[in-house]
Design an enzyme around this catalytic site. Structure first.
Site, mmCIF file in Angstrom:
data_model
loop_
_atom_site.group_PDB
_atom_site.id
_atom_site.type_symbol
_atom_site.label_atom_id
_atom_site.label_comp_id
_atom_site.label_asym_id
_atom_site.label_seq_id
_atom_site.Cartn_x
_atom_site.Cartn_y
_atom_site.Cartn_z
ATOM 1 N N ASP A 65 2.246 -13.661 16.875
ATOM 2 C CA ASP A 65 2.532 -12.229 16.930
ATOM 3 C C ASP A 65 3.952 -12.054 16.423
ATOM 4 O OD1 ASP A 65 3.240 -9.628 17.592
ATOM 5 O OD2 ASP A 65 2.195 -9.639 19.514
ATOM 6 N N ASN A 111 3.668 -11.015 5.331
ATOM 7 C CA ASN A 111 2.627 -10.017 5.112
ATOM 8 C C ASN A 111 2.142 -9.336 6.396
ATOM 9 O OD1 ASN A 111 0.081 -8.793 3.849
ATOM 10 N ND2 ASN A 111 -0.784 -10.256 5.298
ATOM 11 N N THR A 129 -8.915 -1.664 2.948
ATOM 12 C CA THR A 129 -8.972 -2.693 3.990
ATOM 13 C C THR A 129 -9.171 -2.004 5.338
ATOM 14 O OG1 THR A 129 -6.612 -2.675 4.539
ATOM 15 C CG2 THR A 129 -7.290 -4.062 2.683
ATOM 16 N N LYS A 157 9.521 -0.022 6.153
ATOM 17 C CA LYS A 157 9.245 -0.669 4.871
ATOM 18 C C LYS A 157 10.396 -0.444 3.895
ATOM 19 C CE LYS A 157 5.254 -2.685 5.474
ATOM 20 N NZ LYS A 157 5.204 -4.174 5.529
ATOM 21 N N SER A 180 5.901 -4.625 1.215
ATOM 22 C CA SER A 180 6.363 -3.278 1.538
ATOM 23 C C SER A 180 5.194 -2.304 1.413
ATOM 24 C CB SER A 180 7.529 -2.884 0.632
ATOM 25 O OG SER A 180 7.985 -1.589 0.959
#
Length: 254
Positions: A63, A96, A194, A163, A145
């Site tokens: 995490d 990521n 996604t 970001k 980002s």
């Protein structure tokens, strides 16, 4: 498999964009270490896919918002690499892992804001800091980002802001790590189909049609549109690309 394979470490590699990244990296001949949040079955399926491509793979739960777990994670990968590769070093770091939060500026809670900071900025900052001693000279860092740092939409202020911080941080990394010949770049995906943020980009036809209408290439992005570019950034051909933000949005709102 050649023993000369380089090693990529990808956070959040079991699904969505991360899965596309690790598979593209494996197709390019890299061995893979990736993290997953909680679904071991998904991670095991990705490991099997990587092995079927002829590369080594291992996955660990992590995490990225819990900084107190980083030392244990780094001990695990150091031990694994030393045992299987002869030293604890790796070549490519792809930050990521992430989640989305939606809410207006007036409605966003401190808890939701802190979650975005911890996952997307603080976690990336300090995990990278702790991994730098293991990253080989001449290596690569790719931070993920978002297209939302260039164009503005309602209800994404906390996510978009952190970001933006990542993009500034990445340019600083490129400057500081230049003496080690390590490059640092940011990839900024546009709208991708996604499960991220509830999966509307995959399932909501009204939203998908809207996105297609403001995108030069006329469709919503797919994970594979992102994975291959991240893998390219870890090739010798991309060695002179440094300190840059690369938007992968199919020409959204250009």
């Amino acid at each position: 498999m050649s023993t000369k394979s380089k090693i990529a470490l990808v956070t959040g590699g079991s699904r969505g964009l991360g899965r596309a990244m690790v598979l593209s990296l494996a197709k390019n001949g890299n061995n893979i270490i990736f993290t997953y949040h909680s679904n071991k079955e998904e991670a095991d399926n990705v490991i099997a896919e990587i092995i079927s491509l002829g590369q080594k793979a291992v996955a660990y739960p992590l995490d990225v918002s819990k900084l107190t777990t980083f030392d244990h994670f780094i001990h695990q990968i150091s031990q694994h690499l030393t045992e299987h590769e002869g030293n604890p070093n790796f070549d490519f770091l792809i930050n990521n892992a992430g989640t989305g939060v939606y809410g207006s500026v007036t409605d966003t809670t401190e808890e939701a804001f802190d979650a975005m900071v911890n996952i997307h900025f603080k976690g990336v900052y300090f995990l990278t800091q702790k991994l730098l001693p293991l990253l080989r000279n001449g290596g690569r860092i790719v931070n993920i980002s978002s297209g939302l740092t260039r164009v503005s939409f309602p209800n994404v202020s906390a996510y978009a802001a952190v970001k933006g911080a990542i993009e500034t941080y990445t340019r600083c990394l490129a400057k500081e790590l230049g003496s080690r010949q390590i490059t640092a770049n940011t990839v900024a995906p546009g709208a991708i189909a996604t499960d991220f943020g509830g999966g509307a980009n995959k399932t909501d036809e009204t939203k998908r049609n809207t996105i297609a209408g403001i995108t030069a290439l006329g469709r919503v992005g797919e994970p594979e549109d992102i994975g291959g570019v991240v893998a390219f950034l870890c090739t010798p051909e991309a060695g002179w690309l440094n300190g840059q933000r690369i938007e992968l949005s199919g020409g959204m709102m250009v």
